[in-house]
Motif scaffolding. Structure first.
Motif, PDB file in Angstrom:
ATOM      1  N   ILE A  64      -9.407  39.589  80.693  1.00  0.00           N
ATOM      2  CA  ILE A  64      -8.903  40.601  81.634  1.00  0.00           C
ATOM      3  C   ILE A  64      -8.044  39.928  82.706  1.00  0.00           C
ATOM      4  N   LEU A  65      -8.526  38.802  83.221  1.00  0.00           N
ATOM      5  CA  LEU A  65      -7.796  38.054  84.245  1.00  0.00           C
ATOM      6  C   LEU A  65      -6.411  37.641  83.747  1.00  0.00           C
ATOM      7  N   ASP A  66      -6.342  37.088  82.562  1.00  0.00           N
ATOM      8  CA  ASP A  66      -5.051  36.656  82.012  1.00  0.00           C
ATOM      9  C   ASP A  66      -4.090  37.827  81.832  1.00  0.00           C
ATOM     10  N   TYR A  67      -4.614  38.941  81.339  1.00  0.00           N
ATOM     11  CA  TYR A  67      -3.783  40.137  81.133  1.00  0.00           C
ATOM     12  C   TYR A  67      -3.231  40.644  82.468  1.00  0.00           C
ATOM     13  N   LEU A  98      -9.365  29.140  86.162  1.00  0.00           N
ATOM     14  CA  LEU A  98      -9.322  30.600  86.280  1.00  0.00           C
ATOM     15  C   LEU A  98      -9.364  31.054  87.738  1.00  0.00           C
ATOM     16  N   ILE A  99     -10.095  30.341  88.571  1.00  0.00           N
ATOM     17  CA  ILE A  99     -10.173  30.685  89.993  1.00  0.00           C
ATOM     18  C   ILE A  99      -8.782  30.612  90.626  1.00  0.00           C
ATOM     19  N   LYS A 100      -7.950  29.728  90.144  1.00  0.00           N
ATOM     20  CA  LYS A 100      -6.591  29.609  90.672  1.00  0.00           C
ATOM     21  C   LYS A 100      -5.802  30.909  90.508  1.00  0.00           C
ATOM     22  N   LYS A 101      -6.123  31.700  89.481  1.00  0.00           N
ATOM     23  CA  LYS A 101      -5.417  32.949  89.218  1.00  0.00           C
ATOM     24  C   LYS A 101      -6.012  34.136  89.980  1.00  0.00           C
TER      25      LYS A 101
END
Length: 156
Positions: A64-67, A98-101
C-alpha cells in the motif's frame, strides 16, 4: 480533503474512529474506512490526500505504501499492534527503507518512538495515542470507588 484509513483484520482498530470521523467532518475532512483487502479500490475511488496504514508488513502495508508513494499520496502509519519496544522487534516493525517513504508515524506511546528517534526520524513522529484509550471515550463514565467487591472472576 479525503483521508482513507486502511483497517486491518482487528476490531480493536475501530475504537474511536466513528468519533474521529464525525469531528473531522466538521472541518470538511472526509475519513473513509477501507478494509485492507479492498485498499486499492478504496484509494482509487476516494482519491485521498492521505492514506493511513496499519503496518509495514511486506504482505500488506508495504504494498500500500509503495502504491500511494508512487501516486504522491501522503502516507501515515498508525500501527495496529505490538507494544514491545526492544530494538530487534522495532527493527522488524519499522523497516528504515519504508519509514523514509512515510510522512508521519502516529505513535501509541513515547516509548514506541525511541527506536525511530535514534535513527534520525524525530520529525516524522507524532504522539497520537491509541483511539481505544482516548480520554474522550470515557469522559462521561462515573465510577463508584466506595463499592465493595463481591466476586472475583479468574480467566483461564
Amino acid at each position: 480533503m479525503n483521508i482513507v484509513w486502511i483497517i486491518d483484520n482487528k476490531f480493536r482498530e475501530l475504537y474511536g474512529l466513528y468519533d474521529l470521523k464525525e469531528k473531522l467532518k466538521r472541518t470538511n475532512i472526509n475519513l473513509h474506512l477501507v478494509h485492507k483487502f479492498s485498499w486499492k479500490v478504496g484509494i482509487q475511488f476516494f482519491n485521498p490526500q492521505i492514506v493511513v496504514i496499519p503496518n509495514l508488513a511486506v504482505t500488506a502495508g508495504a504494498i500500500i505504501l509503495d502504491y500511494a508513494y508512487k501516486k504522491k499520496i501522503d502516507v501515515y502509519l498508525h500501527t495496529s499492534e505490538s507494544i514491545f519496544f526492544q530494538d530487534y522487534i522495532q527493527k522488524d516493525k519499522y523497516p528504515i527503507n519504508l519509514i523514509k517513504k512515510v510522512k508521519k508515524v502516529l505513535l501509541w506511546s513515547k516509548e514506541d518512538g525511541k527506536y525511530l528517534k535514534k535513527r534520525g526520524f524525530s520529525n516524522k513522529l507524532y504522539l497520537s495515542g491509541s483511539l481505544k484509550y482516548d480520554q474522550s471515550q470515557y469522559k462521561d463514565t462515573t465510577y463508584n470507588i466506595n463499592k465493595k467487591i463481591t466476586s472475583v472472576g479468574i480467566p483461564t
